[in-house]
Design a protein around this motif. Structure first.
Motif, PDB file in Angstrom:
ATOM      1  N   PHE A  65       0.844  -1.195   0.000  1.00  0.00           N
ATOM      2  CA  PHE A  65       0.000   0.000   0.000  1.00  0.00           C
ATOM      3  C   PHE A  65       0.883   1.250   0.000  1.00  0.00           C
ATOM      4  CE2 PHE A  65      -3.763   2.202   2.361  1.00  0.00           C
ATOM      5  CZ  PHE A  65      -4.118   2.850   1.187  1.00  0.00           C
ATOM      6  N   HIS A  66       1.919   1.245   0.811  1.00  0.00           N
ATOM      7  CA  HIS A  66       2.850   2.370   0.868  1.00  0.00           C
ATOM      8  C   HIS A  66       3.437   2.640  -0.518  1.00  0.00           C
ATOM      9  CE1 HIS A  66       6.653   4.470   1.580  1.00  0.00           C
ATOM     10  NE2 HIS A  66       6.087   4.951   2.683  1.00  0.00           N
ATOM     11  N   ASN A  67       3.838   1.586  -1.210  1.00  0.00           N
ATOM     12  CA  ASN A  67       4.401   1.754  -2.564  1.00  0.00           C
ATOM     13  C   ASN A  67       3.398   2.413  -3.500  1.00  0.00           C
ATOM     14  OD1 ASN A  67       6.881   0.659  -1.915  1.00  0.00           O
ATOM     15  ND2 ASN A  67       6.338  -1.386  -2.612  1.00  0.00           N
ATOM     16  N   PHE A  68       2.169   1.966  -3.460  1.00  0.00           N
ATOM     17  CA  PHE A  68       1.157   2.525  -4.353  1.00  0.00           C
ATOM     18  C   PHE A  68       0.796   3.960  -3.972  1.00  0.00           C
ATOM     19  CE2 PHE A  68       0.896  -1.790  -5.747  1.00  0.00           C
ATOM     20  CZ  PHE A  68       0.533  -1.688  -7.075  1.00  0.00           C
ATOM     21  N   LEU A  69       0.842   4.277  -2.679  1.00  0.00           N
ATOM     22  CA  LEU A  69       0.641   5.671  -2.272  1.00  0.00           C
ATOM     23  C   LEU A  69       1.777   6.538  -2.812  1.00  0.00           C
ATOM     24  CD1 LEU A  69      -0.560   5.262   1.423  1.00  0.00           C
ATOM     25  CD2 LEU A  69      -1.956   5.862  -0.570  1.00  0.00           C
ATOM     26  N   SER A  70       2.970   5.972  -2.857  1.00  0.00           N
ATOM     27  CA  SER A  70       4.113   6.686  -3.428  1.00  0.00           C
ATOM     28  C   SER A  70       3.890   6.956  -4.914  1.00  0.00           C
ATOM     29  CB  SER A  70       5.393   5.863  -3.221  1.00  0.00           C
ATOM     30  OG  SER A  70       6.500   6.491  -3.826  1.00  0.00           O
ATOM     31  N   TYR A  71       3.347   5.980  -5.635  1.00  0.00           N
ATOM     32  CA  TYR A  71       3.020   6.189  -7.052  1.00  0.00           C
ATOM     33  C   TYR A  71       1.983   7.305  -7.197  1.00  0.00           C
ATOM     34  CZ  TYR A  71       4.978   1.435  -7.453  1.00  0.00           C
ATOM     35  OH  TYR A  71       5.757   0.314  -7.369  1.00  0.00           O
ATOM     36  N   SER A  72       0.987   7.297  -6.300  1.00  0.00           N
ATOM     37  CA  SER A  72      -0.050   8.333  -6.334  1.00  0.00           C
ATOM     38  C   SER A  72       0.552   9.708  -6.081  1.00  0.00           C
ATOM     39  CB  SER A  72      -1.135   8.047  -5.291  1.00  0.00           C
ATOM     40  OG  SER A  72      -1.897   6.935  -5.659  1.00  0.00           O
ATOM     41  N   LYS A  73       1.466   9.769  -5.144  1.00  0.00           N
ATOM     42  CA  LYS A  73       2.110  11.046  -4.850  1.00  0.00           C
ATOM     43  C   LYS A  73       2.908  11.526  -6.062  1.00  0.00           C
ATOM     44  CE  LYS A  73       4.493  13.410  -1.150  1.00  0.00           C
ATOM     45  NZ  LYS A  73       5.513  13.330  -0.140  1.00  0.00           N
ATOM     46  N   GLY A  74       3.585  10.612  -6.736  1.00  0.00           N
ATOM     47  CA  GLY A  74       4.311  10.970  -7.951  1.00  0.00           C
ATOM     48  C   GLY A  74       3.380  11.451  -9.049  1.00  0.00           C
ATOM     49  N   SER A  75       2.250  10.802  -9.200  1.00  0.00           N
ATOM     50  CA  SER A  75       1.264  11.223 -10.204  1.00  0.00           C
ATOM     51  C   SER A  75       0.681  12.589  -9.858  1.00  0.00           C
ATOM     52  CB  SER A  75       0.141  10.192 -10.321  1.00  0.00           C
ATOM     53  OG  SER A  75       0.626   8.996 -10.887  1.00  0.00           O
ATOM     54  N   THR A  76       0.581  12.887  -8.568  1.00  0.00           N
ATOM     55  CA  THR A  76       0.102  14.206  -8.154  1.00  0.00           C
ATOM     56  C   THR A  76       1.097  15.287  -8.581  1.00  0.00           C
ATOM     57  OG1 THR A  76      -1.026  13.187  -6.252  1.00  0.00           O
ATOM     58  CG2 THR A  76      -0.743  15.569  -6.199  1.00  0.00           C
ATOM     59  N   SER A  77       2.381  15.016  -8.412  1.00  0.00           N
ATOM     60  CA  SER A  77       3.401  15.962  -8.874  1.00  0.00           C
ATOM     61  C   SER A  77       3.364  16.103 -10.388  1.00  0.00           C
ATOM     62  CB  SER A  77       4.788  15.504  -8.427  1.00  0.00           C
ATOM     63  OG  SER A  77       4.910  15.580  -7.032  1.00  0.00           O
ATOM     64  N   GLU A  78       3.163  14.993 -11.084  1.00  0.00           N
ATOM     65  CA  GLU A  78       3.045  15.032 -12.546  1.00  0.00           C
ATOM     66  C   GLU A  78       1.863  15.902 -12.960  1.00  0.00           C
ATOM     67  OE1 GLU A  78       2.431  11.939 -16.302  1.00  0.00           O
ATOM     68  OE2 GLU A  78       2.317  11.176 -14.250  1.00  0.00           O
ATOM     69  N   LEU A  79       0.746  15.745 -12.290  1.00  0.00           N
ATOM     70  CA  LEU A  79      -0.440  16.546 -12.597  1.00  0.00           C
ATOM     71  C   LEU A  79      -0.172  18.027 -12.352  1.00  0.00           C
ATOM     72  CD1 LEU A  79      -3.404  16.818 -13.414  1.00  0.00           C
ATOM     73  CD2 LEU A  79      -4.007  16.337 -11.024  1.00  0.00           C
ATOM     74  N   LYS A  80       0.512  18.339 -11.266  1.00  0.00           N
ATOM     75  CA  LYS A  80       0.841  19.738 -10.994  1.00  0.00           C
ATOM     76  C   LYS A  80       1.657  20.328 -12.143  1.00  0.00           C
ATOM     77  CE  LYS A  80       2.716  20.722  -7.069  1.00  0.00           C
ATOM     78  NZ  LYS A  80       3.439  20.590  -5.794  1.00  0.00           N
ATOM     79  N   SER A  81       2.629  19.588 -12.613  1.00  0.00           N
ATOM     80  CA  SER A  81       3.451  20.063 -13.725  1.00  0.00           C
ATOM     81  C   SER A  81       2.597  20.294 -14.970  1.00  0.00           C
ATOM     82  CB  SER A  81       4.568  19.049 -14.020  1.00  0.00           C
ATOM     83  OG  SER A  81       5.357  19.478 -15.094  1.00  0.00           O
ATOM     84  N   GLN A  82       1.676  19.389 -15.231  1.00  0.00           N
ATOM     85  CA  GLN A  82       0.784  19.532 -16.385  1.00  0.00           C
ATOM     86  C   GLN A  82      -0.137  20.739 -16.221  1.00  0.00           C
ATOM     87  OE1 GLN A  82      -0.770  15.592 -16.150  1.00  0.00           O
ATOM     88  NE2 GLN A  82       0.926  14.709 -17.319  1.00  0.00           N
ATOM     89  N   CYS A  83      -0.542  21.033 -14.998  1.00  0.00           N
ATOM     90  CA  CYS A  83      -1.360  22.224 -14.745  1.00  0.00           C
ATOM     91  C   CYS A  83      -0.564  23.494 -15.060  1.00  0.00           C
ATOM     92  CB  CYS A  83      -1.848  22.240 -13.301  1.00  0.00           C
ATOM     93  SG  CYS A  83      -3.101  20.994 -12.940  1.00  0.00           S
ATOM     94  N   TYR A  84       0.700  23.497 -14.708  1.00  0.00           N
ATOM     95  CA  TYR A  84       1.547  24.637 -15.069  1.00  0.00           C
ATOM     96  C   TYR A  84       1.598  24.795 -16.590  1.00  0.00           C
ATOM     97  CZ  TYR A  84       3.431  25.767 -10.453  1.00  0.00           C
ATOM     98  OH  TYR A  84       3.568  26.183  -9.160  1.00  0.00           O
ATOM     99  N   LYS A 110      -1.329  15.024   2.511  1.00  0.00           N
ATOM    100  CA  LYS A 110      -2.096  13.927   3.140  1.00  0.00           C
ATOM    101  C   LYS A 110      -1.481  12.575   2.780  1.00  0.00           C
ATOM    102  CE  LYS A 110      -5.802  16.242   4.789  1.00  0.00           C
ATOM    103  NZ  LYS A 110      -6.350  16.133   6.122  1.00  0.00           N
ATOM    104  N   LEU A 111      -1.070  12.419   1.522  1.00  0.00           N
ATOM    105  CA  LEU A 111      -0.427  11.164   1.113  1.00  0.00           C
ATOM    106  C   LEU A 111       0.872  10.959   1.890  1.00  0.00           C
ATOM    107  CD1 LEU A 111      -1.025  11.286  -2.741  1.00  0.00           C
ATOM    108  CD2 LEU A 111      -1.937   9.553  -1.171  1.00  0.00           C
ATOM    109  N   GLY A 112       1.663  12.017   2.022  1.00  0.00           N
ATOM    110  CA  GLY A 112       2.917  11.916   2.768  1.00  0.00           C
ATOM    111  C   GLY A 112       2.682  11.528   4.217  1.00  0.00           C
ATOM    112  N   ALA A 113       1.681  12.128   4.845  1.00  0.00           N
ATOM    113  CA  ALA A 113       1.363  11.806   6.241  1.00  0.00           C
ATOM    114  C   ALA A 113       0.883  10.360   6.367  1.00  0.00           C
ATOM    115  CB  ALA A 113       0.302  12.770   6.769  1.00  0.00           C
ATOM    116  N   PHE A 114       0.087   9.915   5.399  1.00  0.00           N
ATOM    117  CA  PHE A 114      -0.420   8.538   5.420  1.00  0.00           C
ATOM    118  C   PHE A 114       0.738   7.556   5.232  1.00  0.00           C
ATOM    119  CE2 PHE A 114      -4.110   5.779   3.552  1.00  0.00           C
ATOM    120  CZ  PHE A 114      -4.050   4.951   4.656  1.00  0.00           C
TER     121      PHE A 114
END
Length: 136
Positions: A65-84, A110-114
């Motif tokens: 689960f931790h690994n997949f949350l890490s993937y989600s966090k990475g995708s969140t950063s990717e989305l931020k870049s795309q928003c820019y 929240k992902l980091g805290a989880f």
């Protein structure tokens, strides 16, 4: 937080779902929807956030689960870049950009805290639960 029985109960998944809803609205209502390449990337990365949370939860083990949350966090950063990129191309308004970036930052935190919680807990996950035990 009460007992989590399904991924839909997770606040991080609910936040990710709201981001997807915001993205979908922008794709319908702004010039972003006409930039097919960027729109496709944004659609895929935003969906990846919530999908990886669900998949990781479904694995039943905290390490996975931790690994997949890490993937989600990475995708969140990717989305931020795309928003820019969308904002720089003037495909979305400043107010939409600021809302998305704020939502992404909240989710990243929240992902980091989880993830921190999962690293520190003695619980190992549902697939390691002993018959008759009350805790996961």
């Amino acid at each position: 937080m009460g007992k989590v029985e399904k991924f839909e109960d997770l606040e991080v998944w609910q936040l990710a779902r709201n981001i997807c809803k915001t993205i979908e609205k922008l794709l319908r209502e702004t010039p972003l929807g006409k930039n097919y390449a960027l729109a496709n990337q944004i659609e895929r990365s935003s969906g990846s956030i919530m999908d990886n949370i669900a998949e990781g939860f479904g694995r039943g083990g905290n390490a996975e689960f931790h690994n997949f949350l890490s993937y989600s966090k990475g995708s969140t950063s990717e989305l931020k870049s795309q928003c820019y990129r969308a904002w720089d191309k003037e495909l979305i308004k400043s107010s939409d950009f600021e809302l998305l970036i704020a939502e992404c930052r909240k989710l990243e935190n929240k992902l980091g805290a989880f993830m921190f919680y999962l690293r520190k807990t003695d619980l190992k996950g549902i697939k390691f639960k002993k018959p008759g035990a009350d805790q996961i």
